[in-house]
Design a protein around this motif. Structure first.
Motif, PDB file in Angstrom:
ATOM      1  N   ARG A 129      12.270   7.773  -3.898  1.00 40.77           N
ATOM      2  CA  ARG A 129      13.493   7.162  -4.433  1.00 40.77           C
ATOM      3  C   ARG A 129      13.132   6.147  -5.507  1.00 40.77           C
ATOM      4  N   GLY A 130      13.761   6.304  -6.656  1.00 37.94           N
ATOM      5  CA  GLY A 130      13.507   5.402  -7.776  1.00 37.94           C
ATOM      6  C   GLY A 130      13.743   3.949  -7.419  1.00 37.94           C
ATOM      7  N   LEU A 144       0.838  -1.197   0.000  1.00 37.25           N
ATOM      8  CA  LEU A 144       0.000   0.000   0.000  1.00 37.25           C
ATOM      9  C   LEU A 144       0.872   1.246   0.000  1.00 37.25           C
ATOM     10  N   VAL A 145       0.594   2.122  -0.954  1.00 38.46           N
ATOM     11  CA  VAL A 145       1.283   3.405  -1.048  1.00 38.46           C
ATOM     12  C   VAL A 145       0.246   4.516  -1.006  1.00 38.46           C
ATOM     13  N   GLY A 146       0.700   5.715  -0.697  1.00 39.73           N
ATOM     14  CA  GLY A 146      -0.193   6.861  -0.672  1.00 39.73           C
ATOM     15  C   GLY A 146       0.284   7.866   0.357  1.00 39.73           C
ATOM     16  N   ARG A 159       1.064   6.887  -8.815  1.00 39.97           N
ATOM     17  CA  ARG A 159       0.335   6.366  -9.977  1.00 39.97           C
ATOM     18  C   ARG A 159       1.246   5.535 -10.891  1.00 39.97           C
ATOM     19  N   GLU A 160       2.512   5.943 -10.979  1.00 43.07           N
ATOM     20  CA  GLU A 160       3.484   5.250 -11.827  1.00 43.07           C
ATOM     21  C   GLU A 160       3.638   3.777 -11.448  1.00 43.07           C
ATOM     22  N   ARG A 191       7.429  -2.365  -6.920  1.00 44.75           N
ATOM     23  CA  ARG A 191       6.815  -2.986  -8.106  1.00 44.75           C
ATOM     24  C   ARG A 191       7.190  -4.458  -8.200  1.00 44.75           C
ATOM     25  N   ALA A 192       8.459  -4.765  -7.925  1.00 48.54           N
ATOM     26  CA  ALA A 192       8.930  -6.148  -8.011  1.00 48.54           C
ATOM     27  C   ALA A 192       8.413  -6.991  -6.842  1.00 48.54           C
TER      28      ALA A 192
END
Length: 172
Positions: free
Chosen positions: A84-85, A6-8, A141-142, A92-93
């Motif tokens: 941070r990228g 969960l992100v936000g 969103r990315e 994502r992984a």
């Protein structure tokens, strides 16, 4: 299923909704900020004071790498984890990413009295939240598999929405 991450923004309900999702899915729940506090024996504001935001973000990056490596976990992340990228790639992984979207008005309402949020200890917390949202919303969103609205919705309804929508996603 790998993990559900969960992100936000702060005040979106990541911890509350995460606990409910974990219970529903019969999975363990972890909150990356709480895990950092447990490991260091210090709260987030103290870490910010002693190590600065960069020091905290280094700890956060290491914690996300560890927790994202698990299999079968519901993970609530800190609002700034997406900055941070490397964290975005890790999340994502690590599993399915759900962006809990909350308006700035909701964030202000939910965080107004919370002294445990170092970035909001300013003269204009609402302005800070607006500025953070402008930068972070595209990053959430990315990486999101799902974007779920939390404004004006009870946590239980958000959980049911997430579960229903997760079931419709194709495997990846």
């Amino acid at each position: 299923m790998r993990n559900l991450i969960l992100v936000g923004p702060m005040g979106a309900g990541k911890s509350t909704i995460g606990r409910l999702l974990a219970k529903e899915l019969r999975l363990p729940f972890k909150d990356s900020d709480k895990e950092i506090e447990l490991r260091t024996g210090a709260n987030i504001p103290w870490i910010f004071d002693q190590e600065g935001e960069a020091g905290f973000r280094d700890r956060e990056q290491a914690m996300l790498a560890e927790l994202s490596g698990y299999d079968g976990l519901v993970l609530a992340t800190g609002g700034g984890a997406v900055m941070r990228g490397e964290n975005r790639l890790t999340m994502r992984a690590g599993g399915r990413v759900v962006y809990l979207h909350a308006s700035v008005a909701q964030q202000v309402g939910r965080t107004a009295r919370d002294r445990n949020r170092p970035l909001l200890q300013t003269a204009d917390p609402a302005g800070t939240l607006r500025a953070l949202f402008a930068i972070r919303d595209p990053l959430y969103r990315e990486i999101a598999d799902l974007v779920v609205e939390t404004d004006e919705r009870p946590p239980r309804m958000v959980v049911l929405d997430i579960l229903e929508r997760l079931a419709q996603l194709p495997p990846r």
